[in-house]
Design an enzyme around this catalytic site. Structure first.
Site, PDB file in Angstrom:
ATOM      1  N   ASN A   1       3.653 -12.184  25.951  1.00 13.62           N
ATOM      2  CA  ASN A   1       2.930 -12.485  27.194  1.00 13.62           C
ATOM      3  C   ASN A   1       1.582 -11.792  27.226  1.00 13.62           C
ATOM      4  OD1 ASN A   1       5.193 -13.860  27.802  1.00 13.62           O
ATOM      5  ND2 ASN A   1       5.990 -12.390  29.287  1.00 13.62           N
TER       6      ASN A   1
ATOM      7  N   ASP B   1       0.079 -11.345  30.222  1.00  9.44           N
ATOM      8  CA  ASP B   1      -0.118 -11.164  31.669  1.00  9.44           C
ATOM      9  C   ASP B   1      -0.148  -9.723  32.149  1.00  9.44           C
ATOM     10  OD1 ASP B   1       2.604 -10.362  31.708  1.00  9.44           O
ATOM     11  OD2 ASP B   1       3.289 -12.382  32.234  1.00  9.44           O
TER      12      ASP B   1
ATOM     13  N   HIS C   1       0.184 -11.263  21.499  1.00  6.91           N
ATOM     14  CA  HIS C   1      -0.760 -12.370  21.713  1.00  6.91           C
ATOM     15  C   HIS C   1      -1.936 -11.969  22.604  1.00  6.91           C
ATOM     16  CE1 HIS C   1       2.683 -15.436  20.710  1.00  6.91           C
ATOM     17  NE2 HIS C   1       2.225 -14.808  19.643  1.00  6.91           N
TER      18      HIS C   1
ATOM     19  N   CYS D   1     -25.789  -9.473  23.549  1.00  4.33           N
ATOM     20  CA  CYS D   1     -26.297 -10.256  22.409  1.00  4.33           C
ATOM     21  C   CYS D   1     -26.330 -11.757  22.674  1.00  4.33           C
ATOM     22  CB  CYS D   1     -25.468  -9.959  21.161  1.00  4.33           C
ATOM     23  SG  CYS D   1     -23.895 -10.820  21.144  1.00  4.33           S
TER      24      CYS D   1
ATOM     25  N   THR E   1      12.064 -16.354  26.124  1.00  2.00           N
ATOM     26  CA  THR E   1      11.183 -17.027  25.151  1.00  2.00           C
ATOM     27  C   THR E   1      11.918 -18.213  24.525  1.00  2.00           C
ATOM     28  OG1 THR E   1       9.914 -16.834  23.102  1.00  2.00           O
ATOM     29  CG2 THR E   1      11.807 -15.337  23.322  1.00  2.00           C
TER      30      THR E   1
HETATM   31  C1  BJW Z   1      13.386 -18.158  31.524  1.00  5.70           C
HETATM   32  C2  BJW Z   1      13.223 -18.172  32.908  1.00  5.70           C
HETATM   33  C3  BJW Z   1      13.722 -17.058  33.614  1.00  5.70           C
HETATM   34  C4  BJW Z   1      12.344 -19.959  32.144  1.00  5.70           C
HETATM   35  N1  BJW Z   1      14.321 -16.059  32.937  1.00  5.70           N
HETATM   36  N2  BJW Z   1      13.972 -17.170  30.886  1.00  5.70           N
HETATM   37  C5  BJW Z   1       5.965 -20.383  10.490  1.00  5.70           C
HETATM   38  C6  BJW Z   1       6.584 -21.599  10.657  1.00  5.70           C
HETATM   39  C7  BJW Z   1       5.967 -22.620  11.358  1.00  5.70           C
HETATM   40  C8  BJW Z   1       4.696 -22.443  11.945  1.00  5.70           C
HETATM   41  C9  BJW Z   1       4.081 -21.229  11.782  1.00  5.70           C
HETATM   42  C10 BJW Z   1       4.706 -20.224  11.072  1.00  5.70           C
HETATM   43  N3  BJW Z   1       3.902 -19.141  11.083  1.00  5.70           N
HETATM   44  C11 BJW Z   1       2.779 -19.443  11.804  1.00  5.70           C
HETATM   45  C12 BJW Z   1       2.867 -20.722  12.218  1.00  5.70           C
HETATM   46  C13 BJW Z   1       1.835 -21.446  13.029  1.00  5.70           C
HETATM   47  C14 BJW Z   1       1.861 -21.120  14.505  1.00  5.70           C
HETATM   48  C15 BJW Z   1       3.214 -21.522  15.077  1.00  5.70           C
HETATM   49  O1  BJW Z   1       4.075 -20.719  15.367  1.00  5.70           O
HETATM   50  N4  BJW Z   1       3.419 -22.814  15.284  1.00  5.70           N
HETATM   51  C16 BJW Z   1       4.688 -23.296  15.851  1.00  5.70           C
HETATM   52  C17 BJW Z   1       4.465 -23.791  17.283  1.00  5.70           C
HETATM   53  C18 BJW Z   1       5.229 -24.369  14.957  1.00  5.70           C
HETATM   54  N5  BJW Z   1       1.577 -19.711  14.750  1.00  5.70           N
HETATM   55  C19 BJW Z   1       0.321 -19.276  14.836  1.00  5.70           C
HETATM   56  O2  BJW Z   1      -0.628 -20.008  14.677  1.00  5.70           O
HETATM   57  C20 BJW Z   1       0.122 -17.791  15.104  1.00  5.70           C
HETATM   58  N6  BJW Z   1      -0.829 -17.277  14.145  1.00  5.70           N
HETATM   59  C21 BJW Z   1      -0.520 -17.064  12.891  1.00  5.70           C
HETATM   60  O3  BJW Z   1       0.609 -17.131  12.466  1.00  5.70           O
HETATM   61  O4  BJW Z   1      -1.596 -16.701  12.118  1.00  5.70           O
HETATM   62  C22 BJW Z   1      -1.443 -16.535  10.714  1.00  5.70           C
HETATM   63  C23 BJW Z   1      -2.789 -16.119  10.139  1.00  5.70           C
HETATM   64  C24 BJW Z   1      -2.792 -15.194   9.121  1.00  5.70           C
HETATM   65  C25 BJW Z   1      -4.012 -14.792   8.569  1.00  5.70           C
HETATM   66  C26 BJW Z   1      -5.209 -15.322   9.042  1.00  5.70           C
HETATM   67  C27 BJW Z   1      -5.202 -16.232  10.068  1.00  5.70           C
HETATM   68  C28 BJW Z   1      -3.968 -16.645  10.620  1.00  5.70           C
HETATM   69  C29 BJW Z   1      -0.531 -17.581  16.470  1.00  5.70           C
HETATM   70  C30 BJW Z   1       0.361 -17.947  17.599  1.00  5.70           C
HETATM   71  C31 BJW Z   1      -0.410 -17.773  18.923  1.00  5.70           C
HETATM   72  C32 BJW Z   1       0.367 -18.294  20.101  1.00  5.70           C
HETATM   73  N7  BJW Z   1      -0.508 -18.342  21.217  1.00  5.70           N
HETATM   74  C33 BJW Z   1       0.026 -18.794  22.521  1.00  5.70           C
HETATM   75  C34 BJW Z   1      -1.169 -18.962  23.505  1.00  5.70           C
HETATM   76  C35 BJW Z   1      -1.686 -17.580  23.933  1.00  5.70           C
HETATM   77  C36 BJW Z   1      -2.910 -17.726  24.788  1.00  5.70           C
HETATM   78  C37 BJW Z   1      -2.605 -18.282  26.155  1.00  5.70           C
HETATM   79  O5  BJW Z   1      -1.854 -17.664  26.920  1.00  5.70           O
HETATM   80  O6  BJW Z   1      -3.129 -19.371  26.450  1.00  5.70           O
HETATM   81  O7  BJW Z   1       0.993 -17.849  23.014  1.00  5.70           O
HETATM   82  S1  BJW Z   1       0.970 -20.290  22.381  1.00  5.70           S
HETATM   83  C38 BJW Z   1       2.116 -19.875  23.668  1.00  5.70           C
HETATM   84  O8  BJW Z   1       3.454 -19.855  23.113  1.00  5.70           O
HETATM   85  C39 BJW Z   1       1.784 -18.416  24.078  1.00  5.70           C
HETATM   86  C40 BJW Z   1       3.156 -17.794  24.137  1.00  5.70           C
HETATM   87  O9  BJW Z   1       3.058 -16.387  23.983  1.00  5.70           O
HETATM   88  C41 BJW Z   1       3.891 -18.492  23.022  1.00  5.70           C
HETATM   89  C42 BJW Z   1       5.385 -18.437  23.144  1.00  5.70           C
HETATM   90  O10 BJW Z   1       5.834 -19.124  24.297  1.00  5.70           O
HETATM   91  P1  BJW Z   1       7.030 -18.539  25.143  1.00  5.70           P
HETATM   92  O11 BJW Z   1       6.650 -17.225  25.698  1.00  5.70           O
HETATM   93  O12 BJW Z   1       8.265 -18.574  24.349  1.00  5.70           O
HETATM   94  O13 BJW Z   1       7.088 -19.555  26.400  1.00  5.70           O
HETATM   95  P2  BJW Z   1       7.792 -20.995  26.488  1.00  5.70           P
HETATM   96  O14 BJW Z   1       7.175 -21.702  27.634  1.00  5.70           O
HETATM   97  O15 BJW Z   1       7.802 -21.691  25.184  1.00  5.70           O
HETATM   98  O16 BJW Z   1       9.321 -20.647  26.824  1.00  5.70           O
HETATM   99  C43 BJW Z   1       9.696 -20.078  28.079  1.00  5.70           C
HETATM  100  C44 BJW Z   1      11.184 -19.780  28.028  1.00  5.70           C
HETATM  101  O17 BJW Z   1      11.542 -19.082  29.203  1.00  5.70           O
HETATM  102  C45 BJW Z   1      12.075 -21.020  27.945  1.00  5.70           C
HETATM  103  O18 BJW Z   1      13.025 -20.830  26.911  1.00  5.70           O
HETATM  104  C46 BJW Z   1      12.772 -21.049  29.306  1.00  5.70           C
HETATM  105  O19 BJW Z   1      14.091 -21.563  29.237  1.00  5.70           O
HETATM  106  C47 BJW Z   1      12.773 -19.588  29.669  1.00  5.70           C
HETATM  107  N8  BJW Z   1      12.848 -19.260  31.105  1.00  5.70           N
HETATM  108  N9  BJW Z   1      12.591 -19.260  33.306  1.00  5.70           N
HETATM  109  C48 BJW Z   1      14.465 -16.108  31.629  1.00  5.70           C
HETATM  110  N10 BJW Z   1      13.642 -16.935  34.995  1.00  5.70           N
END
Ligand code: BJW
Length: 257
Positions: free
Chosen positions: A102, A104, A119, A154, A192
């Site tokens: 997160n 936030d 992140h 800048c 997550t």
């Molecule tokens: C509840 C609830 C309640 C509801 N109580 N629960 C390996 C395999 C495949 C792909 C890749 C890999 N390695 C890397 C990749 C590529 C990519 C990736 O993962 N792609 C996949 C989608 C396929 N990863 C990247 O690109 C990462 N970078 C990287 O690996 O770089 C390598 C590199 C090396 C060297 C040079 C250059 C690069 C970067 C990932 C960045 C993610 N960014 C985001 C946006 C952040 C900015 C913003 O806020 O706008 O991060 S994406 C978004 O998803 C955000 C979140 O942190 C992230 C995860 O989401 P999260 O938190 O799980 O939320 P939701 O909505 O998905 O789920 C919510 C959950 O809560 C649900 O399950 C509900 O049921 C639950 N819930 N109410 C408890 N009350």
């Protein structure tokens, strides 16, 4: 809420180190939308439209405005019972690391001692050219004028300090998260969907290192097949109940001859 096992309570009460991987779901009860749930942030906007560097360079005013709006939502939100329970867990376990996806700031505001931000943090901004930190009011003023926010030093574009797809995670955060996961006796995966990497690997990696791994989520996730236990329910209910049970168990242990 589904039942919490005695095994999890015992493992937590006896743990030296606990790692907690959190995602957007833990902040849902603070009024911050998740990404992938219905009515989530990406129901309205495609991630490829706004949460990547190409979109930012293509239309910086739009992307800066979206993140400014989300920053304001976050600033008006308060940590909830789930965030506070993780702080309270520190009273019962010698070391607790919160590894959060997160942006936030709510774990910091709840007072957790060791927060690892994988992140970034939406409350911070920086210049893409000189990398100096930019005050939020620079962004606010530019958006009011309908112009892209630029660095006062800048003139480079200012961006939120968050990690977009395809970008490298902050190396120091990854190093700390790797270490916290490797030495965890218990890992909790909370709120997550566990579909974004590298964060989604941590529950699996912790289990490979011998940790007991439990998830807290109303729904199934990408790591459900890999965890020891799934507790179905909202984090704001499950985590306080879990921490209370651990406290009771620790007291019983302390009273034993
Ligand atoms: C509840 C609830 C309640 C509801 N109580 N629960 C390996 C395999 C495949 C792909 C890749 C890999 N390695 C890397 C990749 C590529 C990519 C990736 O993962 N792609 C996949 C989608 C396929 N990863 C990247 O690109 C990462 N970078 C990287 O690996 O770089 C390598 C590199 C090396 C060297 C040079 C250059 C690069 C970067 C990932 C960045 C993610 N960014 C985001 C946006 C952040 C900015 C913003 O806020 O706008 O991060 S994406 C978004 O998803 C955000 C979140 O942190 C992230 C995860 O989401 P999260 O938190 O799980 O939320 P939701 O909505 O998905 O789920 C919510 C959950 O809560 C649900 O399950 C509900 O049921 C639950 N819930 N109410 C408890 N009350």
């Amino acid at each position: 809420m589904s039942t919490i096992s005695d095994t999890l309570v015992c493992r937590l009460a006896e743990a030296d180190h606990v790692a907690v991987l959190t995602g957007a779901g833990i902040s849902a009860e603070s009024g911050i939308p998740t990404f992938r749930d219905p009515d989530g942030l990406w129901d309205e906007f495609e991630p490829q439209e706004l949460a990547n560097v190409e979109a930012f360079l293509d239309n910086p005013t739009l992307v800066q405005g979206w993140y400014r709006h989300r920053r304001q939502v976050v600033e008006e939100a308060e940590p909830n019972a789930g965030h506070r329970a993780l702080k309270a867990l520190e009273a019962h376990v010698p070391s607790v690391s919160v590894v959060t996806q997160n942006v936030d700031d709510l774990h910091n505001r709840a007072g957790s001692d060791a927060v690892i931000e994988l992140h970034g943090n939406i409350t911070r901004n920086y210049c893409v050219d000189c990398e100096r930190t930019a005050a939020p009011d620079v962004v606010d003023a530019a958006i009011r004028d309908g112009a892209p926010a630029r660095c006062p030093a800048c003139d480079g574009l200012i961006r939120p300090d968050v990690v977009w797809f395809g970008e490298r995670l902050p190396p120091e955060a990854v190093e700390r998260a790797d270490a916290a996961t490797a030495r965890a006796d218990v890992l909790l995966s909370v709120g997550t969907s566990a579909v974004v990497y590298p964060a989604a690997r941590y529950p699996v990696r912790a289990r490979e290192h011998g940790a007991y791994v439990a998830e807290v989520n109303p729904d199934t996730t990408g790591v459900t097949p890999d965890v020891d236990e799934s507790i179905r329910g909202p984090a704001g209910e499950v985590l306080p109940a879990l921490v209370e049970a651990v406290g009771d168990r620790s007291e019983e242990g302390a009273g034993a001859p």
